[in-house]
Design an enzyme around this catalytic site. Structure first.
Site, short mmCIF file in Angstrom:
data_model
loop_
_atom_site.label_atom_id
_atom_site.label_comp_id
_atom_site.label_asym_id
_atom_site.label_seq_id
_atom_site.Cartn_x
_atom_site.Cartn_y
_atom_site.Cartn_z
N GLY A 73 -49.92 70.83 -9.54
CA GLY A 73 -51.23 71.41 -9.78
C GLY A 73 -51.49 71.74 -11.23
CB SER A 74 -53.70 74.35 -12.69
OG SER A 74 -54.85 74.00 -11.96
CB VAL A 75 -48.11 74.46 -13.86
CG1 VAL A 75 -48.29 75.88 -13.35
CG2 VAL A 75 -47.62 73.55 -12.74
#
Length: 569
Positions: free
Chosen positions: A303-305
């Site tokens: 995801g956003s990491v």
């Protein structure tokens, strides 16, 4: 005149021997002589010709070659604190054919062994045709001596070693376990089995006909202990990370979680905690889920990491710089029949703003504007889709699809961390490139004698710029504010990922993540936190995983005596 005449006595003449009497005498003498000859011959045969054979047969009934057990090598943390040690134990065995049938003796033996008399009797009957059966494995020497003091015929002892793990559940998945024969079955115990096992020795002993030891004669081969394994783990940090992770999992009623902490200068794993866990010293009733080292074996969509890593490719392209502004209005967009959304309409955002607000729209527009597939290339340079190289059994490579006929929606999804899978360890290793002037450090579970050579992945200028941008995203007024560490400058990124199932993405089932670096002025640690399916009111990475990072990183920096650095004004 002769004497006979003078004495007037006439001498008696012996009767003449009969022919039969002389024959019997000769036969007796001959028999005696033949018997003496045969006896002498037999003595010569036994003492000269048959001596080696008879000596060997006698030795086979009295001399034995017994093994000398070798203790398994110790596993320690980087500071020499024991994490796995072998302790002496005694195994009791019996020759069922020699155990008396006396009911009193069997009752006393059963009580000393801590087992019902009926069970002991049934086992003796089951092995009645054999000469060996185990009574109890791996007893303490004191408990075994209580049984031996009964002096029950046919009961014997054998010295062995048993593995003990002082840290218990805190390091269970990393170290693994050994079986009853002290052979590695999981984790590092399995990975380094030949090195840790050692080599058993041999000794010659004299035993009586019942197999009881009479005397030690000689050592034929000395036992060689196994090698000592020094891990990169710092036991202090490991305990602290496990405590904070366990607390967070319980607080959010989560299915589990992972914390991975790397040394930003060497890539060494300083802490690796998993939930759920188990006690390797008492495996009764353990949860099978706790056996897996999720940090290395399990993979997930990050995801956003991943956005800072994708942003590195965008900035390296030369098509955009830090001041580039992207219009993310109206907060959603359609690509290939898919709708991509932000939490709300953020309007115009700079590159720093895109990371701070975690805008999927901003990342998608930037990636789709690139001329070349730079994002997959930089992901591969950062180690995604390949083995981390730790040697841990079952470590996952994750998945990094080849860019063959990808659709626009696939390119966009890749920029915000969907469409690929990675382990928590791979993610932490990738972030070392941001902390180490663009060079990724391969992770190591063993203490390294010197820092390894880094793998160039990101240009130094871009890595430095991203570190500052990520620092701006971890401020008291941002969504990642709960990751702030008092006294230290922190850079990081939150992530909230929907979990998949056979039918696709699940509704209201998430993984909460935070990946961070501290302190920014001189990075010392890289930490990744993943909480699996928090079921409370909070599920965003900034609300669930970020506070764990703050506590873990803050405690670690203080334990490592890292001085506070000046925060941005």
């Amino acid at each position: 005149m002769s004497t006979e005449v003078r004495s007037g006595v006439t001498p008696r003449r012996p009767p003449p021997m009969s022919p039969m009497g002389g024959l019997r005498y000769g036969i007796v003498v001959a028999v005696v002589l033949i018997g003496l000859g045969l006896l002498a011959g037999r003595i010569v045969t036994l003492h000269v010709f048959d001596r080696p054979f008879l000596q060997g047969q006698g030795d086979a009934r009295t001399l034995r070659t017994d093994p000398l057990p070798s203790h398994r090598g110790m596993i320690t943390d980087r500071n020499g604190e024991p994490l796995a040690i072998s302790t002496p134990v005694v195994t009791l065995w019996a020759n069922p054919q020699d155990v008396p049938e006396d009911s009193i003796q069997r009752l006393m033996l059963a009580r000393a062994l801590g087992m019902p008399l009926d069970d002991l009797t049934a086992r003796l009957e089951r092995y009645a045709s054999r000469e060996f059966m185990y009574l109890r494995r791996q007893l303490t020497p004191a408990a075994a001596q209580q049984v031996l003091d009964l002096r029950v015929p046919g009961v014997y002892a054998q010295n062995e070693y048993k593995r003990y793990y002082p840290a218990g559940e805190v390091t269970a998945q990393l170290l693994g376990v050994t079986n009853v024969d002290d052979k590695g079955q999981e984790g590092l115990e399995l990975a380094y089995q030949p090195y840790l096992a050692g080599t058993p020795g041999q000794r010659r002993v004299l035993k009586d006909r019942r197999g009881r030891l009479v005397r030690d004669l000689e050592v034929l081969r000395e036992a060689k202990p196994g090698g000592q394994l020094t891990l990169s783990i710092d036991q202090r940090l490991q305990y602290m990370a496990y405590r904070e992770l366990k607390t967070a999992v319980a607080e959010h009623d989560a299915d589990g979680g992972v914390v991975v902490m790397l040394d930003a200068r060497t890539g060494e794993v300083l802490a690796m905690a998993n939930q759920p866990s188990y006690n390797p010293n008492n495996r009764a009733g353990l949860d099978p889920r706790g056996l897996r080292n999720q940090a290395i074996v399990d993979v997930f969509e990050p995801g956003s990491v991943m956005k800072p890593l994708a942003m590195a490719a965008i900035m390296e392209s030369g098509q955009f710089d830090r001041d580039t502004v992207v219009d993310t209005s109206p907060g959603w967009m359609r690509i290939d029949r898919f709708t991509i959304r932000d939490i709300r309409n953020y309007g115009e955002l700079s590159l720093a703003g895109i990371l701070e607000k975690s805008s999927n729209i901003g990342m998608s527009k930037l990636v789709l504007a690139l001329d070349d597939p730079l994002v997959p290339d930089i992901y591969r340079r950062l180690g995604f889709g390949e083995s981390p190289g730790t040697g841990f059994p079952g470590e996952s490579t994750g998945s990094m699809p080849a860019p063959v006929r990808w659709s626009s929606s696939q390119w966009a999804a890749l920029s915000y961390g969907y469409g690929l899978s990675a382990s928590a360890l791979q993610l932490a290793s990738a972030y070392t490139a941001l902390a180490n002037s663009g060079e990724r450090l391969p992770p190591s579970l063993l203490r390294l004698p010197e820092p390894p050579a880094g793998v160039p992945a990101i240009t130094p200028d871009v890595a430095h710029d991203l570190l500052r941008i990520m620092e701006e995203a971890v401020q008291p007024d941002t969504g990642a504010r709960r990751a702030v560490v008092p006294g230290y400058r922190v850079a990081g990124k939150t992530g909230t990922v929907r979990k998949t199932a056979a039918q696709g993405y699940q509704e209201n089932v998430y993984r909460s993540l935070f990946a961070g670096i501290a302190p920014v002025s001189d990075p010392r640690i890289v930490t990744v936190v993943m909480i699996d399916h928090p079921k409370g009111d909070a599920f965003y990475g900034g609300a669930v995983a970020a506070p764990v990072f703050s506590r873990v990183a803050g405690n670690a920096l203080r334990l490592l005596d890292v001085p506070p650095d000046q925060r941005l004004q």
